[in-house]
Each structure stands twice: as structure tokens, then as C-alpha cells.
Design a protein around this motif. Structure first.
Motif, PDB file in Angstrom:
ATOM      1  N   SER A  29       8.521   7.498  15.790  1.00  0.00           N
ATOM      2  CA  SER A  29       7.602   8.117  16.744  1.00  0.00           C
ATOM      3  C   SER A  29       8.324   8.340  18.057  1.00  0.00           C
ATOM      4  O   SER A  29       9.257   7.622  18.390  1.00  0.00           O
ATOM      5  N   ASP A  30       7.862   9.344  18.821  1.00  0.00           N
ATOM      6  CA  ASP A  30       8.568   9.670  20.068  1.00  0.00           C
ATOM      7  C   ASP A  30       8.194   8.761  21.233  1.00  0.00           C
ATOM      8  O   ASP A  30       8.901   8.697  22.233  1.00  0.00           O
ATOM      9  N   GLY A  31       7.066   8.060  21.106  1.00  0.00           N
ATOM     10  CA  GLY A  31       6.657   7.147  22.169  1.00  0.00           C
ATOM     11  C   GLY A  31       6.054   7.840  23.380  1.00  0.00           C
ATOM     12  O   GLY A  31       5.693   7.169  24.353  1.00  0.00           O
ATOM     13  N   THR A  32       5.908   9.162  23.343  1.00  0.00           N
ATOM     14  CA  THR A  32       5.443   9.874  24.543  1.00  0.00           C
ATOM     15  C   THR A  32       4.236  10.774  24.308  1.00  0.00           C
ATOM     16  O   THR A  32       3.557  11.134  25.260  1.00  0.00           O
ATOM     17  N   CYS A  33       3.965  11.168  23.068  1.00  0.00           N
ATOM     18  CA  CYS A  33       2.889  12.151  22.831  1.00  0.00           C
ATOM     19  C   CYS A  33       1.523  11.506  23.062  1.00  0.00           C
ATOM     20  O   CYS A  33       1.411  10.312  23.323  1.00  0.00           O
ATOM     21  N   ALA A  34       0.469  12.314  22.949  1.00  0.00           N
ATOM     22  CA  ALA A  34      -0.892  11.833  23.223  1.00  0.00           C
ATOM     23  C   ALA A  34      -1.249  10.621  22.355  1.00  0.00           C
ATOM     24  O   ALA A  34      -1.834   9.651  22.835  1.00  0.00           O
ATOM     25  N   PHE A  35      -0.864  10.656  21.084  1.00  0.00           N
ATOM     26  CA  PHE A  35      -1.247   9.561  20.197  1.00  0.00           C
ATOM     27  C   PHE A  35      -0.411   8.309  20.447  1.00  0.00           C
ATOM     28  O   PHE A  35      -0.928   7.189  20.397  1.00  0.00           O
ATOM     29  N   CYS A  36       0.883   8.499  20.717  1.00  0.00           N
ATOM     30  CA  CYS A  36       1.716   7.336  21.057  1.00  0.00           C
ATOM     31  C   CYS A  36       1.174   6.647  22.302  1.00  0.00           C
ATOM     32  O   CYS A  36       1.135   5.421  22.388  1.00  0.00           O
ATOM     33  N   GLN A  37       0.734   7.451  23.276  1.00  0.00           N
ATOM     34  CA  GLN A  37       0.204   6.852  24.500  1.00  0.00           C
ATOM     35  C   GLN A  37      -1.081   6.079  24.252  1.00  0.00           C
ATOM     36  O   GLN A  37      -1.427   5.179  24.999  1.00  0.00           O
ATOM     37  N   SER A  91       0.429   8.355  14.131  1.00  0.00           N
ATOM     38  CA  SER A  91      -0.053   9.738  14.199  1.00  0.00           C
ATOM     39  C   SER A  91       0.767  10.568  15.170  1.00  0.00           C
ATOM     40  O   SER A  91       0.351  11.672  15.556  1.00  0.00           O
ATOM     41  N   CYS A  92       1.930  10.082  15.567  1.00  0.00           N
ATOM     42  CA  CYS A  92       2.797  10.808  16.511  1.00  0.00           C
ATOM     43  C   CYS A  92       3.005  12.249  16.048  1.00  0.00           C
ATOM     44  O   CYS A  92       3.292  12.499  14.875  1.00  0.00           O
ATOM     45  N   ILE A  93       2.891  13.189  16.976  1.00  0.00           N
ATOM     46  CA  ILE A  93       3.010  14.608  16.593  1.00  0.00           C
ATOM     47  C   ILE A  93       4.450  14.975  16.228  1.00  0.00           C
ATOM     48  O   ILE A  93       4.687  15.984  15.586  1.00  0.00           O
ATOM     49  N   ARG A  94       5.424  14.160  16.653  1.00  0.00           N
ATOM     50  CA  ARG A  94       6.813  14.383  16.233  1.00  0.00           C
ATOM     51  C   ARG A  94       7.280  13.268  15.303  1.00  0.00           C
ATOM     52  O   ARG A  94       8.467  13.055  15.114  1.00  0.00           O
TER      53      ARG A  94
HETATM   54 ZN   LIG Z   1       4.275  10.401  19.640  1.00  0.00          ZN
END
Ligand SMILES: [Zn+2]
Length: 344
Positions: free
Chosen positions: A88-96, A102-105
Motif C-alpha cells: 500500500s502507498d500509505g497516502t491515499c484516502a483509504f490508507c489514511q 483497499s489502497c488505490i495503488r
Molecule cells: Zn493507499
């Protein structure tokens, strides 16, 4: 390098594959120091259709960073890291929101384009968001427990969070696999007063007692439901952790939950439809859960592991080399081993 490839049900092979390396600038290459076999790997082990190319397996590991892509900022070569099973990228809406699965990336190791971690090394996408550096050396006493942060301990914890476990509550854990056992540990850690394990294997029951189980129910189906009600003044439990994924285990989980209670499910469901819809409805039972965002839980669980307050690594009862991985699958499938650690 060598890696685990599953070609069909019961057909696991160790093969020479192309060396893993960073491809995207956000990738890291991690040399695996410990991997393991997951209960969820047993579903394809029983049912996967044969294919010539096969499927790269494994999604839980710790290891050392060997190389990083040009955009990776937070990791140093040589660091020991834990690899959560979902990247996960740790920054998208779901990671936050703490829902890294469910990370978009994002995606899952050993699925799609991502390689498996039952291998000598693995390419980890979105390395900055995914990997967590461990402030520990390769101390064997802690290694097993650190490894569980990649999946089972985080998944057991997620089941407990989803089932709204809290201080003073009564809890039942359906399933005595490694995730169920970690669910017991998580429920105890979150302050549950009564923890009932539904399981039948003597070695697992013994460990669950050490992890905090206060009662054990070894019956199945209606008899199990009846026994749990007897143990809870006829009401059922506040929180049921469903750690299997079969229709019967889900029906049992709902049937032992008291009105207004919650089921936290982390067993990968093997049915398209949700079992026990009507009793869940009439009793206002919350059905919650899904793939655990273990990345979100590492900061919370890591201090307890490092300081020895929890020892989830005790779920490992066998250590094997990479060449023995096919037999490791067999041993877990035949319930000969609770959970198998792989030392490539
Ligand atoms: Zn994410």
C-alpha cells in the motif's frame, strides 16, 4: 533465485525463477530471512486448477532490504523490515483511514503481478508505504513473533477489533488455526474477560489456554452453540471472531453472538453469499471484517512484541528450508503442524 510455485491442487514446487529486482521506482527488493505458509494458502492447495505457469506463493515475510528504486525515501539498504501481506502507498484516502488493504495503488503479494514471498527474495511494490523497519536484530527469540506482524497477529487483531472486543466483554473465537490463536491473544490484549475457543486439536487448545482462553468448546454445530450459551448465562457472547471462512463456521459465529453483539470475520469466505443472514438480522448482530489492514496495526502491536508482552510467534511449531515447502503445505493441510516457518 528459488521460489515456490503452485501448479495446481496439491502440486507445490520449488523452481528457479528470474531474480527479483526493483522494477518501478517505488519498489524495494527484500531478501527474505523468514517466510511462512498461511492458512489461506491451503484453499488453493486444495482447489487450484492445474496450469503450466503456476502461481507464485507466499505473502508473509521479514527480511533485509537489498536494493531500492529511485523514489524510495524512507528505507536504507540492509535494514530488517516486516512485509505486510498487502502492499500500500500509505497516502491515499483509504490508507489514511487505516484501510490499507483497499489502497488505490495497492495489491497483495503472491497475486496479480506481485511475486510471492515463499522465495529467496521478493520485489515489494510501494515500499515506502508498505515496509516497516524493525528496531531489532535477528534475535531468534523475537524473529517468530515479528514475522506474525506480516499477517496472522495483525489478522487476529483485526478480527477482535471488527468484533468490537473490549474490556470486560465475552468473546468466542471460531477456529483454532494460527489466526484463531492470535485472535485469542488479541482479545486478551484488548481486555476481554471471558474468551471461549471453539477448537478440537489438543496442541492448539493448550496454546490457546496460555494465550488467554478461559473456556474451550470442542463440539460442533448446534451442540457448540448450546455450550457457548451455557457458558454465557444463556445470552451468547458480545464478540465472535470468525477465523475459518466456511459456511458452518459463519453460522456458528452468528448463532453464538448475543443480540446487539458483533461478528468479526477474517476467515476467507468460501461462499458467495453470507450465511446466517436472518439470525444476524433479527438479533441486530453486526457483521464486520475482511482482509486485515495489518500495516495499520504494526505501530500498535510492535512494542508489545519487542517488550515480550505478547508472543504470537509461538504459533509456529515447525521450521523448514525452502526445499521442504511442499511438505510444509502437506503438514499444515493435514493438521500435522499449526503454522510452518520457512527459512530460505
Ligand atoms: Zn493507499
Amino acid at each position: 533465485m528459488r521460489a515456490t510455485v503452485m501448479h495446481g491442487a496439491g502440486d507445490v514446487r520449488i523452481e528457479n525463477v528470474a531474480d527479483a529486482r526493483p522494477i518501478e521506482p517505488t519498489d524495494a527488493l527484500v531478501v527474505v530471512s523468514r517466510g511462512c505458509i498461511c492458512g489461506s494458502d491451503l484453499w488453493p492447495y486444495r482447489t487450484l486448477e492445474h496450469s503450466e505457469n503456476g502461481r507464485r506463493m507466499g505473502h508473509e515475510a521479514i527480511g533485509h532490504v537489498e536494493a531500492v528504486g529511485a523514489d524510495v525515501r524512507s528505507l536504507e539498504v540492509g535494514e530488517l523490515v516486516v512485509i505486510p501481506f498487502a502492499y500500500s502507498d500509505g497516502t491515499c484516502a483509504f490508507c489514511q483511514e487505516g484501510l490499507h488493504t483497499s489502497c488505490i495503488r495497492g495489491g497483495f503479494l503472491g497475486a496479480g503481478d506481485a511475486d510471492g514471498a515463499q522465495a529467496e527474495a521478493v520485489r515489494v511494490p510501494q515500499a515506502d508505504g508498505t515496509l516497516v523497519a524493525l528496531p531489532a536484530g535477528e534475535d531468534d527469540a523475537l524473529t517468530a513473533s515479528l514475522l506474525t506482524l506480516s499477517d496472522v497477529m495483525g489478522t487476529g487483531h483485526h478480527a477482535a477489533v471488527a468484533a468490537k472486543v473490549g474490556p470486560g466483554k465475552s468473546v468466542a473465537v471460531v477456529g483454532d488455526g494460527a489466526v484463531g490463536l492470535c485472535g485469542v491473544l488479541a482479545a486478551k490484549r484488548l481486555g476481554a474477560e471471558q474468551i471461549i475457543l471453539l477448537g478440537r486439536h489438543p496442541d492448539r487448545i493448550a496454546l490457546s489456554r496460555e494465550f488467554g482462553a478461559t473456556d474451550v468448546v470442542s463440539e460442533r454445530g448446534d451442540e457448540a452453540v448450546e455450550r457457548v450459551h451455557k457458558l454465557t448465562d444463556g445470552f451468547g457472547v458480545h464478540s465472535a471472531l470468525e477465523c475459518v471462512g466456511l459456511e458452518q463456521s459463519m453460522v456458528t459465529a452468528v448463532s453464538i453472538t448475543r443480540p446487539g453483539g458483533a461478528v468479526g470475520r477474517v476467515g476467507v469466505p468460501q461462499d458467495e453469499t453470507m450465511p446466517a443472514s436472518q439470525p444476524a438480522f433479527y438479533n441486530n448482530v453486526t457483521i464486520n471484517g475482511g482482509p486485515a489492514p495489518v500495516r495499520a496495526y504494526i505501530e500498535e502491536l510492535l512494542p508489545d512484541v519487542l517488550e515480550g508482552r505478547i508472543e504470537p510467534g509461538r504459533v509456529f511449531d515447525r521450521v523448514i528450508g525452502l526445499d521442504e515447502v511442499p511438505d510444509g503445505y502437506r503438514a499444515m493441510n493435514e493438521r500435522e503442524a499449526i503454522k510452518v516457518m520457512v527459512k530460505p
